[in-house]
Enzyme design. Structure first.
Site, mmCIF file in Angstrom:
data_model
loop_
_atom_site.group_PDB
_atom_site.id
_atom_site.type_symbol
_atom_site.label_atom_id
_atom_site.label_comp_id
_atom_site.label_asym_id
_atom_site.label_seq_id
_atom_site.Cartn_x
_atom_site.Cartn_y
_atom_site.Cartn_z
ATOM 1 N N ASN A 10 35.801 24.631 34.763
ATOM 2 C CA ASN A 10 35.065 23.979 35.942
ATOM 3 C C ASN A 10 34.372 22.928 35.325
ATOM 4 O O ASN A 10 33.146 23.502 34.744
ATOM 5 C CB ASN A 10 34.345 25.011 36.757
ATOM 6 C CG ASN A 10 33.493 24.440 37.762
ATOM 7 O OD1 ASN A 10 33.224 23.419 37.735
ATOM 8 N ND2 ASN A 10 33.224 25.310 39.005
ATOM 9 N N ASP A 69 30.605 34.455 36.087
ATOM 10 C CA ASP A 69 31.064 34.680 37.234
ATOM 11 C C ASP A 69 30.096 34.746 38.265
ATOM 12 O O ASP A 69 28.879 35.165 38.317
ATOM 13 C CB ASP A 69 32.050 35.874 37.367
ATOM 14 C CG ASP A 69 32.975 35.835 38.631
ATOM 15 O OD1 ASP A 69 33.749 34.916 38.501
ATOM 16 O OD2 ASP A 69 32.923 36.878 39.497
ATOM 17 N N TYR A 151 29.928 25.779 47.368
ATOM 18 C CA TYR A 151 29.361 25.877 48.528
ATOM 19 C C TYR A 151 28.002 25.082 48.739
ATOM 20 O O TYR A 151 27.194 25.232 49.693
ATOM 21 C CB TYR A 151 29.001 27.385 48.671
ATOM 22 C CG TYR A 151 30.267 28.223 49.062
ATOM 23 C CD1 TYR A 151 30.795 28.522 50.318
ATOM 24 C CD2 TYR A 151 30.951 28.972 47.793
ATOM 25 C CE1 TYR A 151 31.957 29.252 50.166
ATOM 26 C CE2 TYR A 151 31.906 29.628 48.006
ATOM 27 C CZ TYR A 151 32.493 30.056 49.127
ATOM 28 O OH TYR A 151 33.780 30.469 49.301
ATOM 29 N N ASP A 152 27.750 24.309 47.503
ATOM 30 C CA ASP A 152 26.323 23.732 47.687
ATOM 31 C C ASP A 152 25.808 22.926 48.673
ATOM 32 O O ASP A 152 24.728 23.114 49.133
ATOM 33 C CB ASP A 152 26.338 22.775 46.217
ATOM 34 C CG ASP A 152 26.089 23.307 45.053
ATOM 35 O OD1 ASP A 152 25.596 24.542 44.832
ATOM 36 O OD2 ASP A 152 26.324 22.718 43.917
ATOM 37 N N HIS A 177 20.945 30.387 40.560
ATOM 38 C CA HIS A 177 21.622 31.504 40.064
ATOM 39 C C HIS A 177 22.024 31.309 38.518
ATOM 40 O O HIS A 177 21.579 32.070 37.794
ATOM 41 C CB HIS A 177 22.753 32.030 41.110
ATOM 42 C CG HIS A 177 23.425 30.795 41.450
ATOM 43 N ND1 HIS A 177 23.115 29.613 42.237
ATOM 44 C CD2 HIS A 177 24.882 30.551 41.149
ATOM 45 C CE1 HIS A 177 24.248 28.850 42.195
ATOM 46 N NE2 HIS A 177 25.074 29.138 41.589
ATOM 47 N N ARG A 178 22.732 30.286 38.480
ATOM 48 C CA ARG A 178 23.239 29.963 36.811
ATOM 49 C C ARG A 178 22.360 29.607 36.077
ATOM 50 O O ARG A 178 22.126 30.043 35.034
ATOM 51 C CB ARG A 178 24.529 29.018 37.238
ATOM 52 C CG ARG A 178 25.311 28.805 35.763
ATOM 53 C CD ARG A 178 26.452 28.061 36.158
ATOM 54 N NE ARG A 178 27.454 28.517 37.127
ATOM 55 C CZ ARG A 178 27.535 27.980 38.249
ATOM 56 N NH1 ARG A 178 26.750 26.984 38.816
ATOM 57 N NH2 ARG A 178 28.259 28.665 39.045
HETATM 58 P P1 IMP Z 1 33.490 31.485 39.915
HETATM 59 O O1 IMP Z 1 34.402 32.797 39.973
HETATM 60 O O2 IMP Z 1 32.414 31.832 38.946
HETATM 61 O O3 IMP Z 1 34.143 30.371 39.394
HETATM 62 O O4 IMP Z 1 32.816 31.174 41.289
HETATM 63 C C1 IMP Z 1 33.373 31.375 42.605
HETATM 64 C C2 IMP Z 1 33.196 30.329 43.453
HETATM 65 O O5 IMP Z 1 31.821 30.501 44.046
HETATM 66 C C3 IMP Z 1 33.485 28.965 43.237
HETATM 67 O O6 IMP Z 1 34.834 28.681 43.501
HETATM 68 C C4 IMP Z 1 32.478 28.213 43.849
HETATM 69 O O7 IMP Z 1 33.227 27.918 45.266
HETATM 70 C C5 IMP Z 1 31.431 28.998 43.998
HETATM 71 N N1 IMP Z 1 30.438 28.804 43.209
HETATM 72 C C6 IMP Z 1 30.090 29.143 42.167
HETATM 73 N N2 IMP Z 1 28.983 28.432 41.385
HETATM 74 C C7 IMP Z 1 28.407 27.871 42.677
HETATM 75 C C8 IMP Z 1 27.190 26.701 42.668
HETATM 76 O O8 IMP Z 1 26.645 26.747 41.644
HETATM 77 N N3 IMP Z 1 27.135 26.314 43.771
HETATM 78 C C9 IMP Z 1 28.043 26.374 44.634
HETATM 79 N N4 IMP Z 1 29.282 27.291 44.715
HETATM 80 C C10 IMP Z 1 29.361 27.912 43.558
#
Ligand code: IMP
Length: 191
Positions: A10, A69, A151-152, A177-178
């Site tokens: 990503n 994740d 979802y931002d 969160h991140r």
């Molecule tokens: P992942 O499995 O960690 O890649 O995240 C799962 C899903 O959560 C992603 O496909 C995004 O749709 C959503 N996501 C993860 N991080 C963010 C963020 O910082 N903002 C908005 N959506 C997020």
């Protein structure tokens, strides 16, 4: 400077995390390491998926690496989509599909409380360690803003009057969160 491979495809995540780790470690992407393909994430917890993704890279490189994740946990949906946030609207869905499905699921609901939770798994010398970050807020009734990803456009963090997609990257990184999980990783790496 120490090098860490970030187990993600990503590009938005790479951009966010690189800004936070600047001057602390050099981030290497999967592409730079010649690692192609989808990393499996089949666990039913954020921790399990972060460990699975980091292990995938560790087994192929033997080099220090980390994965994150993230799940969006919506109160009115009993914590869904949670660990299934990426595939909420189906196996090969887009960010847009996921946002549409969530807006529909919350139509007419007054409780729009939600949180984003990120778990980072770092593997060094074959040993793993977890770092967690969380931000609370609410799901908006329509999309606002063009920045960010996922979802931002429909998530508004507490104490702000704009969505994550309306914020410059440095502001999102400070409170997200991140960003919070990476801050804990940085604290650990600096020790
Ligand atoms: P992942 O499995 O960690 O890649 O995240 C799962 C899903 O959560 C992603 O496909 C995004 O749709 C959503 N996501 C993860 N991080 C963010 C963020 O910082 N903002 C908005 N959506 C997020």
């Amino acid at each position: 400077m120490k090098e860490l491979i970030f187990a993600t495809n990503n590009r938005h995540k790479i951009q966010e995390v690189s800004a936070l780790l600047e001057g602390v470690v050099n981030i290497r992407s999967l592409e730079e390491m010649g690692l192609a393909g989808d990393i499996p994430e089949t666990a039913d917890t954020l921790q399990g998926n972060a460990l699975q993704k980091a292990t995938w890279v560790w087994e192929r490189t033997g080099k220090p690496c980390f994965a994150d994740d993230t799940g969006l946990e919506v109160d009115a949906l009993d914590g869904a989509p949670g660990v299934y946030s990426a595939r909420y609207a189906g196996e090969h869905c887009t960010f847009d599909d996921n946002v549409n499905k969530l807006l529909n699921a919350l139509e007419g609901k007054t409780n729009r409380r939600a949180d984003f939770r990120t778990v980072i798994c770092l593997i060094e010398n074959g040993e793993h360690r977890f770092f967690e970050g969380r931000v609370d807020g609410q799901i908006l009734t329509e999309r606002y803003g063009k920045e960010g990803f996922g979802y931002d456009p429909i998530f508004m963090p507490d104490r702000f009057a704009v969505s994550f997609a309306e914020m410059p990257l440095d502001v999102k990184n400070r409170i997200s969160h991140r960003g919070r999980a990476v801050a804990k990783l940085v604290e650990y790496l600096k020790k």
